[in-house]
Write a protein that holds these residues in place. Structure first.
Motif, PDB file in Angstrom:
ATOM      1  N   ASP A  44      15.095  16.215 -20.226  1.00  0.00           N
ATOM      2  CA  ASP A  44      14.922  15.523 -21.516  1.00  0.00           C
ATOM      3  C   ASP A  44      16.244  15.460 -22.282  1.00  0.00           C
ATOM      4  N   GLU A  47      18.369  12.878 -20.648  1.00  0.00           N
ATOM      5  CA  GLU A  47      17.878  11.541 -20.985  1.00  0.00           C
ATOM      6  C   GLU A  47      18.220  11.189 -22.430  1.00  0.00           C
ATOM      7  N   ALA A  48      18.076  12.156 -23.329  1.00  0.00           N
ATOM      8  CA  ALA A  48      18.433  11.906 -24.729  1.00  0.00           C
ATOM      9  C   ALA A  48      19.927  11.626 -24.842  1.00  0.00           C
ATOM     10  N   THR A  50      21.833  10.440 -22.497  1.00  0.00           N
ATOM     11  CA  THR A  50      22.051   9.131 -21.887  1.00  0.00           C
ATOM     12  C   THR A  50      21.615   8.021 -22.837  1.00  0.00           C
ATOM     13  N   LYS A  51      20.432   8.192 -23.422  1.00  0.00           N
ATOM     14  CA  LYS A  51      19.957   7.176 -24.369  1.00  0.00           C
ATOM     15  C   LYS A  51      20.875   7.110 -25.581  1.00  0.00           C
ATOM     16  N   GLY A  52      21.337   8.279 -26.040  1.00  0.00           N
ATOM     17  CA  GLY A  52      22.254   8.302 -27.169  1.00  0.00           C
ATOM     18  C   GLY A  52      23.571   7.631 -26.814  1.00  0.00           C
ATOM     19  N   THR A  53      24.052   7.901 -25.619  1.00  0.00           N
ATOM     20  CA  THR A  53      25.293   7.283 -25.161  1.00  0.00           C
ATOM     21  C   THR A  53      25.097   5.786 -25.010  1.00  0.00           C
ATOM     22  N   GLU A  54      23.955   5.378 -24.477  1.00  0.00           N
ATOM     23  CA  GLU A  54      23.669   3.943 -24.351  1.00  0.00           C
ATOM     24  C   GLU A  54      23.607   3.286 -25.729  1.00  0.00           C
ATOM     25  N   ALA A  55      22.933   3.966 -26.660  1.00  0.00           N
ATOM     26  CA  ALA A  55      22.842   3.421 -28.020  1.00  0.00           C
ATOM     27  C   ALA A  55      24.232   3.358 -28.656  1.00  0.00           C
ATOM     28  N   GLN A  56      24.998   4.405 -28.432  1.00  0.00           N
ATOM     29  CA  GLN A  56      26.358   4.427 -28.977  1.00  0.00           C
ATOM     30  C   GLN A  56      27.208   3.327 -28.335  1.00  0.00           C
ATOM     31  N   GLU A  58      26.098   0.564 -27.035  1.00  0.00           N
ATOM     32  CA  GLU A  58      25.597  -0.726 -27.558  1.00  0.00           C
ATOM     33  C   GLU A  58      26.128  -0.968 -28.970  1.00  0.00           C
TER      34      GLU A  58
END
Length: 158
Positions: A44, A47-48, A50-56, A58
């Motif tokens: 988790d 994934e968080a 990764t999602k945070g990095t993806e959001a950052q 983006e």
């Protein structure tokens, strides 16, 4: 000792083996039950991240797109301003050329007028001088041809 009283072959396990297998299963289950939540937390967190990095990423892409649009707009404005400056310089150059031509034409006219005045004055002087000399020359020539002195009523101009 068998679990079931009838002979069904390998499907009828021995009670001791069954107890050992159940105990081992319970140990593995407890071990995995304690380990799986930790693994799940790590997954988790990954994934968080990764999602945070993806959001950052983006957000950075969006910011870069906005900056690129701003730079493009500034570049277009700079090109437009450069075109205005070139046009203004062209117009000023044309005006300066026209002014220089007008000044040259004025000087030409002035020189031409002064030249005509000078030529007219020189012509008048030359005519007066020639008129005086022409009368003397005519008198001298007539005297030589006739052999007698001829007096004319023309007096030289001072």
């Amino acid at each position: 000792m068998d679990l079931l009283p009838m002979d069904i072959g390998p499907l009828n396990p021995v009670v001791g083996e069954l107890v050992v297998a159940a105990a081992l299963f319970a140990l593995v289950f407890l071990f995995l039950a304690r380990l799986v939540p930790r693994i799940q937390r790590v997954l988790d967190a990954r994934e968080a991240a990764t999602k945070g990095t993806e959001a950052q990423a983006e957000a950075l892409r969006e910011e870069a797109r906005i900056k690129r649009a701003e730079v493009s707009a500034a570049l277009a404005e700079a090109r437009h301003e450069a075109a205005r400056i070139r046009q203004r310089a062209f117009e000023e150059g044309t005006a300066l050329i026209a002014e220089a031509r007008a000044e040259g034409h004025r000087e030409y006219t002035t020189l031409l007028t002064e030249g005509h005045a000078h030529l007219t004055a020189a012509r008048t002087r030359a005519e007066a001088e020639l008129h005086t000399h022409a009368a003397e020359l005519a008198s001298t020539l007539a005297t030589k041809i006739l052999g007698e002195p001829i007096e004319t009523g023309v007096h030289p101009h001072p």
